[in-house]
Design a protein around this motif. Structure first.
Motif, PDB file in Angstrom:
ATOM      1  N   VAL A 124       1.300   6.517  -6.480  1.00 44.79           N
ATOM      2  CA  VAL A 124       1.712   5.263  -7.116  1.00 44.79           C
ATOM      3  C   VAL A 124       3.093   5.423  -7.737  1.00 44.79           C
ATOM      4  O   VAL A 124       3.958   4.559  -7.607  1.00 44.79           O
ATOM      5  CB  VAL A 124       0.671   4.856  -8.176  1.00 44.79           C
ATOM      6  CG1 VAL A 124       1.186   3.704  -9.011  1.00 44.79           C
ATOM      7  CG2 VAL A 124      -0.639   4.502  -7.518  1.00 44.79           C
ATOM      8  N   GLU A 125       3.307   6.568  -8.374  1.00 45.49           N
ATOM      9  CA  GLU A 125       4.599   6.827  -9.024  1.00 45.49           C
ATOM     10  C   GLU A 125       5.736   6.821  -7.995  1.00 45.49           C
ATOM     11  O   GLU A 125       6.819   6.283  -8.248  1.00 45.49           O
ATOM     12  CB  GLU A 125       4.597   8.168  -9.763  1.00 45.49           C
ATOM     13  CG  GLU A 125       3.681   8.244 -10.977  1.00 45.49           C
ATOM     14  CD  GLU A 125       2.207   8.387 -10.591  1.00 45.49           C
ATOM     15  OE1 GLU A 125       1.917   8.997  -9.536  1.00 45.49           O
ATOM     16  OE2 GLU A 125       1.350   7.871 -11.327  1.00 45.49           O
ATOM     17  N   ASP A 126       5.471   7.427  -6.842  1.00 40.70           N
ATOM     18  CA  ASP A 126       6.497   7.462  -5.787  1.00 40.70           C
ATOM     19  C   ASP A 126       6.888   6.040  -5.385  1.00 40.70           C
ATOM     20  O   ASP A 126       8.071   5.714  -5.300  1.00 40.70           O
ATOM     21  CB  ASP A 126       5.965   8.184  -4.541  1.00 40.70           C
ATOM     22  CG  ASP A 126       5.772   9.679  -4.778  1.00 40.70           C
ATOM     23  OD1 ASP A 126       6.513  10.222  -5.600  1.00 40.70           O
ATOM     24  OD2 ASP A 126       4.880  10.262  -4.148  1.00 40.70           O
ATOM     25  N   VAL A 127       5.871   5.207  -5.144  1.00 39.65           N
ATOM     26  CA  VAL A 127       6.139   3.845  -4.682  1.00 39.65           C
ATOM     27  C   VAL A 127       6.895   3.053  -5.747  1.00 39.65           C
ATOM     28  O   VAL A 127       7.872   2.363  -5.455  1.00 39.65           O
ATOM     29  CB  VAL A 127       4.819   3.128  -4.315  1.00 39.65           C
ATOM     30  CG1 VAL A 127       5.081   1.695  -3.905  1.00 39.65           C
ATOM     31  CG2 VAL A 127       4.098   3.870  -3.200  1.00 39.65           C
ATOM     32  N   THR A 145       0.872  -1.171   0.000  1.00 36.89           N
ATOM     33  CA  THR A 145       0.000   0.000   0.000  1.00 36.89           C
ATOM     34  C   THR A 145       0.916   1.229   0.000  1.00 36.89           C
ATOM     35  O   THR A 145       2.106   1.094   0.275  1.00 36.89           O
ATOM     36  CB  THR A 145      -0.893   0.037   1.256  1.00 36.89           C
ATOM     37  OG1 THR A 145      -0.062   0.230   2.397  1.00 36.89           O
ATOM     38  CG2 THR A 145      -1.674  -1.248   1.429  1.00 36.89           C
ATOM     39  N   PRO A 146       0.390   2.408  -0.287  1.00 31.78           N
ATOM     40  CA  PRO A 146       1.287   3.572  -0.295  1.00 31.78           C
ATOM     41  C   PRO A 146       1.619   4.056   1.113  1.00 31.78           C
ATOM     42  O   PRO A 146       1.578   5.243   1.385  1.00 31.78           O
ATOM     43  CB  PRO A 146       0.485   4.636  -1.061  1.00 31.78           C
ATOM     44  CG  PRO A 146      -0.718   3.956  -1.578  1.00 31.78           C
ATOM     45  CD  PRO A 146      -0.958   2.769  -0.726  1.00 31.78           C
ATOM     46  N   GLU A 147       1.941   3.148   2.012  1.00 33.20           N
ATOM     47  CA  GLU A 147       2.339   3.532   3.365  1.00 33.20           C
ATOM     48  C   GLU A 147       3.784   3.121   3.586  1.00 33.20           C
ATOM     49  O   GLU A 147       4.226   2.103   3.056  1.00 33.20           O
ATOM     50  CB  GLU A 147       1.460   2.833   4.393  1.00 33.20           C
ATOM     51  CG  GLU A 147       0.056   3.389   4.455  1.00 33.20           C
ATOM     52  CD  GLU A 147      -0.907   2.369   5.000  1.00 33.20           C
ATOM     53  OE1 GLU A 147      -0.990   2.253   6.228  1.00 33.20           O
ATOM     54  OE2 GLU A 147      -1.538   1.672   4.203  1.00 33.20           O
ATOM     55  N   MET A 148       4.478   3.877   4.419  1.00 30.07           N
ATOM     56  CA  MET A 148       5.911   3.646   4.584  1.00 30.07           C
ATOM     57  C   MET A 148       6.239   2.221   5.013  1.00 30.07           C
ATOM     58  O   MET A 148       7.107   1.573   4.452  1.00 30.07           O
ATOM     59  CB  MET A 148       6.480   4.607   5.617  1.00 30.07           C
ATOM     60  CG  MET A 148       6.534   6.033   5.138  1.00 30.07           C
ATOM     61  SD  MET A 148       7.298   7.046   6.370  1.00 30.07           S
ATOM     62  CE  MET A 148       8.939   6.374   6.353  1.00 30.07           C
ATOM     63  N   CYS A 197       8.383  10.012   1.544  1.00 32.65           N
ATOM     64  CA  CYS A 197       9.297   9.569   0.481  1.00 32.65           C
ATOM     65  C   CYS A 197      10.747   9.682   0.924  1.00 32.65           C
ATOM     66  O   CYS A 197      11.544   8.751   0.734  1.00 32.65           O
ATOM     67  CB  CYS A 197       9.089  10.399  -0.783  1.00 32.65           C
ATOM     68  SG  CYS A 197       7.607   9.947  -1.675  1.00 32.65           S
ATOM     69  N   ASN A 198      11.086  10.813   1.513  1.00 35.16           N
ATOM     70  CA  ASN A 198      12.485  11.022   1.893  1.00 35.16           C
ATOM     71  C   ASN A 198      12.916  10.085   3.009  1.00 35.16           C
ATOM     72  O   ASN A 198      14.000   9.498   2.942  1.00 35.16           O
ATOM     73  CB  ASN A 198      12.701  12.486   2.307  1.00 35.16           C
ATOM     74  CG  ASN A 198      12.561  13.411   1.118  1.00 35.16           C
ATOM     75  OD1 ASN A 198      12.750  12.981  -0.030  1.00 35.16           O
ATOM     76  ND2 ASN A 198      12.197  14.654   1.367  1.00 35.16           N
ATOM     77  N   ARG A 199      12.045   9.946   4.023  1.00 31.71           N
ATOM     78  CA  ARG A 199      12.398   9.040   5.120  1.00 31.71           C
ATOM     79  C   ARG A 199      12.565   7.618   4.607  1.00 31.71           C
ATOM     80  O   ARG A 199      13.487   6.906   4.988  1.00 31.71           O
ATOM     81  CB  ARG A 199      11.311   9.078   6.200  1.00 31.71           C
ATOM     82  CG  ARG A 199      11.325  10.332   7.020  1.00 31.71           C
ATOM     83  CD  ARG A 199      10.190  10.327   8.005  1.00 31.71           C
ATOM     84  NE  ARG A 199      10.282   9.230   8.962  1.00 31.71           N
ATOM     85  CZ  ARG A 199       9.238   8.712   9.589  1.00 31.71           C
ATOM     86  NH1 ARG A 199       8.032   9.166   9.355  1.00 31.71           N
ATOM     87  NH2 ARG A 199       9.405   7.740  10.452  1.00 31.71           N
ATOM     88  N   GLU A 216       7.214  21.440   3.535  1.00 30.65           N
ATOM     89  CA  GLU A 216       7.250  20.027   3.192  1.00 30.65           C
ATOM     90  C   GLU A 216       5.950  19.348   3.581  1.00 30.65           C
ATOM     91  O   GLU A 216       5.482  19.463   4.697  1.00 30.65           O
ATOM     92  CB  GLU A 216       8.419  19.348   3.920  1.00 30.65           C
ATOM     93  CG  GLU A 216       9.195  18.461   3.013  1.00 30.65           C
ATOM     94  CD  GLU A 216      10.316  17.749   3.739  1.00 30.65           C
ATOM     95  OE1 GLU A 216      10.913  16.889   3.117  1.00 30.65           O
ATOM     96  OE2 GLU A 216      10.574  18.036   4.918  1.00 30.65           O
ATOM     97  N   ASN A 217       5.355  18.637   2.628  1.00 32.90           N
ATOM     98  CA  ASN A 217       4.107  17.950   2.935  1.00 32.90           C
ATOM     99  C   ASN A 217       4.380  16.504   3.384  1.00 32.90           C
ATOM    100  O   ASN A 217       5.480  15.997   3.262  1.00 32.90           O
ATOM    101  CB  ASN A 217       3.182  17.985   1.730  1.00 32.90           C
ATOM    102  CG  ASN A 217       3.864  17.474   0.492  1.00 32.90           C
ATOM    103  OD1 ASN A 217       4.490  16.420   0.526  1.00 32.90           O
ATOM    104  ND2 ASN A 217       3.772  18.212  -0.598  1.00 32.90           N
TER     105      ASN A 217
END
Lengths: 292, 174
Positions: A210-213, A165-168, B31-33, B24-25
């Motif tokens: 989605v692109e980030d992931v 999922t898009p979660e860290m 993303c950075n972390r 920063e959002n």
């Protein structure tokens, strides 16, 4: 090494072009983290593939924590489980539970009273080999984690779908899983399925896109599934959401199934405007399209 | 009473603008972390090891150019499928030939000392010419980062740290 990505992302498609569907494809559905939607994905892709006319069997390898039967509404029909097969209390074919609606779809259930050590990697491999003769697709539902349960589930597979999922935390675990899959010779290709995508949060920059992931994991994408409250009701009813024609998530899962069989389907536009004006516009553009 | 309402309102309006103002959002932070944590997961390079690598690179490169030591940046970055070690060095001034040669001669002398101290250390480095110093140093640094059990490499590095940068010794092996 964990970091290098396999160069041949399109083994999934190539196989189909050669028409090698006689010997079934074993696909493991895995994620690392729990609760990202592995079992839901399994139930829906399996149902969609079967609806398209493929012979499909799903194996639940989450021994002790089985749930795939619930999502398919088959919990009352289970007589034998995978452990019964392994311990030779029944034949493999006897243990396969047929779906209520679709005779092309079968489930090999996990045992609820045993733990992950009840089945070995070798035994699962043998079961997969056996099922390959009679089925087009063998979908293996993998338990969460990277321990023995994961090793077992992966043992018989040659392809993998990594659900995240898009979660860290989910992305981090997916990265770990991808590293492990790359170290496995038997796994020829893996693809990423991003589940529970929330377009509104992405639009407001509150959630990774989605692109980030995809960029962070640098893995090929096979599906984007929007967050859908319909999943809850469909689980409660024991009816996979792909059976609901109106559901966006159902449609997205249908598209994943098509991509698995080699069809080139564009990803759904999730940021579609659902306002009244947009619907009117869509209606008219639909009319224009028909006139052509 | 009235005052309270107004201050409340004022704070709310201010808060609203501040929120839209933040640079920063949540997505970028995530993303950075995530990028940083995945680099560590994938390479086994902790922030301490990266800092150490940075210091060693400064020592190595200072022999050839005069640079802004504080501004030297070392980052692991991902470029598509490829993982890259990005090094950015602000050069203040190029060293002239004599300076470089003096540095190299000084290092050679140190090397020989170390060689004598640990008599069974690898002999191939000793008879190498100055032109190959570059590659030698790089191998050393890799050894350091990957495996800590190579004793000969350890000795060399600590010796250098003592002599070249006495203020940076808090992290050295001793």
């Amino acid at each position: 090494m964990q970091t290098c990505i396999k160069p041949e992302p399109s083994v999934l498609d190539e196989k189909d072009k050669k028409g090698e569907t006689m010997s079934g494809r074993v696909i493991v559905i895995t994620s690392g983290k729990g609760g990202v939607g592995k079992t839901t994905t399994n139930a829906n892709i399996g149902t969609a593939l079967a609806k398209a006319g493929n012979k499909v069997v799903m194996i639940d390898t989450d021994l002790g924590l089985r749930n795939l039967d619930l999502l398919l509404g088959l919990e009352n029909r289970i007589v034998y489980t995978i452990v019964d097969v392994v311990e030779e209390r029944c034949k493999l074919k006897q243990a396969l539970v047929k779906d209520k609606k679709n005779p092309n779809l079968c489930l090999l259930a996990a045992a609820q009273t045993r733990d992950k050590t009840a089945v070995t990697e070798e035994q699962l491999k043998n079961i997969c080999e056996e099922l390959k003769k009679d089925f087009d697709f063998i979908l293996v539902d993998c338990p969460a984690g990277i321990e023995q349960g994961f090793q077992n589930a992966v043992a018989g597979a040659s392809e993998a779908i990594v659900v995240t999922t898009p979660e860290m935390s989910a992305v981090r675990d997916a990265d770990r899983i991808i590293g492990l899959l790359e170290s496995k010779e038997e796994i020829k290709s893996y693809k990423l399925l991003i589940n529970r995508v929330r377009p509104n949060l992405i639009k407001s920059n509150d959630m990774m896109s989605v692109e980030d992931v995809v960029e962070i994991l640098s893995a090929p994408l096979i599906g984007i599934i929007p967050e859908d409250t319909g999943i809850i009701t469909s689980t409660n009813k024991g009816e996979p959401i792909v059976n609901d024609e109106k559901s966006l998530a159902g449609k997205a899962y249908q598209n994943v199934a098509k991509r698995i069989t080699g069809e080139d389907v564009p990803f759904l536009n999730l940021e579609e405007d659902t306002g009244v004006m947009a619907k009117v516009k869509k209606f008219f553009s639909g009319l224009m399209g028909k006139e052509k | 009473m009235n005052e309270n309402i107004f201050t409340n309102l004022y704070n709310k309006v201010l808060g609203f603008f501040r929120q839209t103002d933040k640079e920063e959002n949540a997505k970028d932070i995530a993303c950075n972390r995530l990028r940083v944590v995945l680099m560590q997961d994938r390479t086994n390079l902790t922030p301490e090891l990266m800092e150490r690598m940075r210091k060693e690179l400064i020592e190595l490169l200072s022999k050839y150019v005069e640079m802004d030591k504080e501004a030297l940046e070392l980052n692991l970055e991902q470029d598509g499928d490829q993982m890259a070690l990005m090094l950015s060095i602000p050069v203040l001034r190029a060293r002239n030939e004599e300076e470089i040669e003096a540095e190299l001669a000084k290092e050679d002398a140190e090397k020989e000392e170390v060689q004598e101290a640990s008599d069974d250390a690898d002999t191939e480095h000793a008879d190498e010419e100055t032109g190959d110093k570059d590659t030698v140093a790089v191998t050393e640094e890799e050894d350091e980062a990957v495996q800590e059990d190579d004793k000969s490499a350890d000795v060399k590095v600590t010796a250098k740290e003592e002599n070249l940068s006495p203020d940076d010794t808090e992290k050295s092996k001793k």
